[in-house]
Design a protein around this motif. Structure first.
Motif, PDB file in Angstrom:
ATOM      1  N   THR A 131       0.817  -1.224   0.000  1.00 14.42           N
ATOM      2  CA  THR A 131       0.000   0.000   0.000  1.00 14.42           C
ATOM      3  C   THR A 131       0.845   1.265   0.000  1.00 14.42           C
ATOM      4  O   THR A 131       0.381   2.320  -0.444  1.00 14.42           O
ATOM      5  CB  THR A 131      -0.924   0.025   1.231  1.00 14.42           C
ATOM      6  OG1 THR A 131      -0.120  -0.058   2.427  1.00 14.42           O
ATOM      7  CG2 THR A 131      -1.911  -1.133   1.206  1.00 14.42           C
ATOM      8  N   ALA A 132       2.084   1.198   0.496  1.00 19.13           N
ATOM      9  CA  ALA A 132       2.955   2.380   0.545  1.00 19.13           C
ATOM     10  C   ALA A 132       4.404   1.932   0.594  1.00 19.13           C
ATOM     11  O   ALA A 132       4.730   0.890   1.170  1.00 19.13           O
ATOM     12  CB  ALA A 132       2.621   3.241   1.763  1.00 19.13           C
ATOM     13  N   THR A 133       5.279   2.728  -0.025  1.00 15.12           N
ATOM     14  CA  THR A 133       6.710   2.432  -0.041  1.00 15.12           C
ATOM     15  C   THR A 133       7.489   3.650   0.433  1.00 15.12           C
ATOM     16  O   THR A 133       7.005   4.785   0.353  1.00 15.12           O
ATOM     17  CB  THR A 133       7.182   2.068  -1.460  1.00 15.12           C
ATOM     18  OG1 THR A 133       7.085   3.238  -2.287  1.00 15.12           O
ATOM     19  CG2 THR A 133       6.320   0.959  -2.066  1.00 15.12           C
ATOM     20  N   ALA A 162       3.404   0.882  -4.973  1.00 14.08           N
ATOM     21  CA  ALA A 162       2.153   0.481  -4.340  1.00 14.08           C
ATOM     22  C   ALA A 162       1.319  -0.317  -5.335  1.00 14.08           C
ATOM     23  O   ALA A 162       1.296  -0.014  -6.529  1.00 14.08           O
ATOM     24  CB  ALA A 162       1.389   1.711  -3.874  1.00 14.08           C
TER      25      ALA A 162
END
Length: 500
Positions: A43-45, A56
């Motif tokens: 969902t997030a990097t 994502a």
């Protein structure tokens, strides 16, 4: 003049937050992931993972094949919303009109605010640099519409500030995804070779509607400023709201006093023009370190008298901790009432509660001790003593019924009757003495009984026989016997009040 909006994009919102909490992760590739149909989806990097091509939407197992030792951390669904809410509250120092733009942005209505920071460019630069100094990778853009500001903040390559009425030109080179379209629409546009907004913006609206539906036209009109886009505000803006930004942080009591006086002068001028007066005032002081100091005042009657309101705030200044300095003062009047104009008289003054001086004195006393200490009571249409009075809502509220004066009533009525031990010559006669708080009171005079029945339509209980008695020291009391006299049984007696 057109309205101006600013969109702030936090490129690595949640991962920047975790890096701030755990600085050792700064150069370590890590991602947030959530379970979806039995597999972990990113969902997030953070930036360290992003440079290796991890994005994502990828499956975490595939990302681990790209980066050996990639850390995968479980995502919390509401984490981004909480972070944006906190960042939005911090941004209130720059504008009162802010909306959360999930999953990674904020929308600010900056109309009429930018000149306080020296113009739009300085305004945008100040906010972005402060967010970056806090550790957030932020980008921002400003335009006449929310859609155009959103698009340029995320996909613009030139100036982040789009001049008024220039959003159409700014949108031309941007990809269709900049219009916040549904994925199925962007994929269809890509297949048809429409890779920029400029490639289809001049097409007939009927063709676009038939090919791509109403959603494309809605987003296009919103970005061009042809259709309003509603904002769900982070905090509702009070009708009477004044702001005072500071060129340099304020950390002295004198500086705070000057700021309060300027805010009061502005808000009281508006209140006076509208025939209103302040009943509740809230001062918020936004500090350089991100914390907010708040003090509140209240008045017994509507007032737009600057000196009086300043004296009330002056009592609270000692409780304000400026720390490294206050960069913004905000004054709200969440509660106002109609204010009667003060009539000057040639001789004589208005007495009692209609006297403005009395009301202002009560306000100052309440500010020094406590607002709940001062109360005013009005008569209520009940025979039962506990219900015969009610608390007045304001100092100017008029009674709806007259005080009962046909029978003696104590000046101090106990909230609850307290039991006493009584000795009487005959059980249903007035008492000869009673014991209250371990002290014996010999009765010299007595008057009564006055029988009061409880209101049967409210509750069932025994009646009371009240006596107005005076002891040997000349002190007078209001006592009663509960229930009817029954031979051979002990009656209960209570004290309920004290006469002057």
């Amino acid at each position: 003049m057109p309205k101006r909006y600013m969109s702030i994009w936090f490129r690595h919102l949640t991962t920047d937050w975790l890096t701030l909490k755990q600085p050792e992760l700064k150069d370590v590739p890590f991602v947030f992931a959530i379970k979806d149909h039995g597999r972990m989806v990113i969902t997030a990097t953070n930036r360290a993972a992003e440079v290796h091509g991890v994005k994502a939407g990828m499956v975490a197992a595939d990302a681990k094949a790209i980066i050996v030792g990639l850390q995968v951390i479980d995502e919390q669904p509401d984490r981004a919303a909480k972070l944006l809410h906190a960042l939005g509250e911090w941004c209130i120092r720059y504008t009162p009109t802010i909306a959360i733009d999930l999953p990674d942005g904020l929308i600010l209505d900056v109309s009429g605010c930018t000149h306080l920071w020296g113009g739009e460019r300085e305004y945008l630069k100040t906010i972005v640099l402060k967010l970056r100094s806090k550790g957030y990778d932020a980008r921002a853009a400003m335009a006449d519409s929310i859609g155009a500001a959103w698009a340029v903040a995320r996909f613009g390559r030139l100036s982040p500030i789009i001049e008024s009425y220039g959003q159409a030109t700014a949108l031309l080179p941007l990809p269709p995804v900049a219009l916040r379209l549904e994925p199925v629409i962007t994929e269809r546009l890509q297949k048809l070779g429409l890779r920029t907004i400029g490639s289809f913006i001049r097409m007939p609206r009927s063709v676009l509607r038939r090919r791509f539906g109403e959603h494309l036209l809605l987003r296009l009109n919103q970005a061009l400023g042809n259709e309003d886009e509603p904002m769900q505000l982070l905090q509702p803006v009070e009708p009477y709201h004044e702001r005072l930004p500071c060129m340099e942080p304020i950390n002295t009591a004198t500086g705070i006093e000057i700021a309060i006086r300027r805010l009061l002068e502005s808000i009281c001028k508006r209140l006076q023009q509208d025939g209103k007066g302040l009943r509740t005032g809230v001062l918020r002081c936004y500090r350089v370190d991100g914390k907010v100091e708040q003090v509140q005042i209240g008045t017994n009657r509507a007032s737009h008298h600057v000196e009086h309101l300043f004296k009330l705030f002056e009592l609270k200044i000692a409780t304000i901790e400026p720390a490294l300095g206050i960069e913004l003062f905000v004054l709200d009047a969440p509660k106002v009432d109609d204010a009667d104009p003060v009539q000057e008289r040639l001789w004589g003054e208005v007495g009692g509660l209609d006297d403005t001086g009395v009301a202002e004195l009560l306000d100052r006393i309440a500010g020094k001790i406590n607002t709940n200490v001062i109360r005013r009571y009005l008569p209520d249409e009940h025979y039962w003593p506990e219900r015969s009075v009610r608390k007045a809502a304001t100092i100017l509220e008029k009674p709806t019924t007259a005080w009962r004066i046909s029978r003696p009533r104590p000046t101090q009525l106990l909230a609850r009757p307290q039991p006493v031990h009584v000795t009487s010559l005959v059980p249903d006669y007035p008492p000869m003495l009673f014991i209250y708080q371990d002290k014996v009171h010999n009765i010299k005079k007595a008057d009564g009984p006055e029988r009061i029945e409880r209101e049967w339509w409210l509750e069932n209980c025994e009646r009371r026989d009240y006596y107005h008695v005076e002891d040997m020291d000349g002190k007078r009391y209001w006592i009663f016997r509960l229930g009817a006299y029954v031979a051979g049984e002990t009656n209960q007696w209570f004290i309920h009040g004290f006469f002057a």
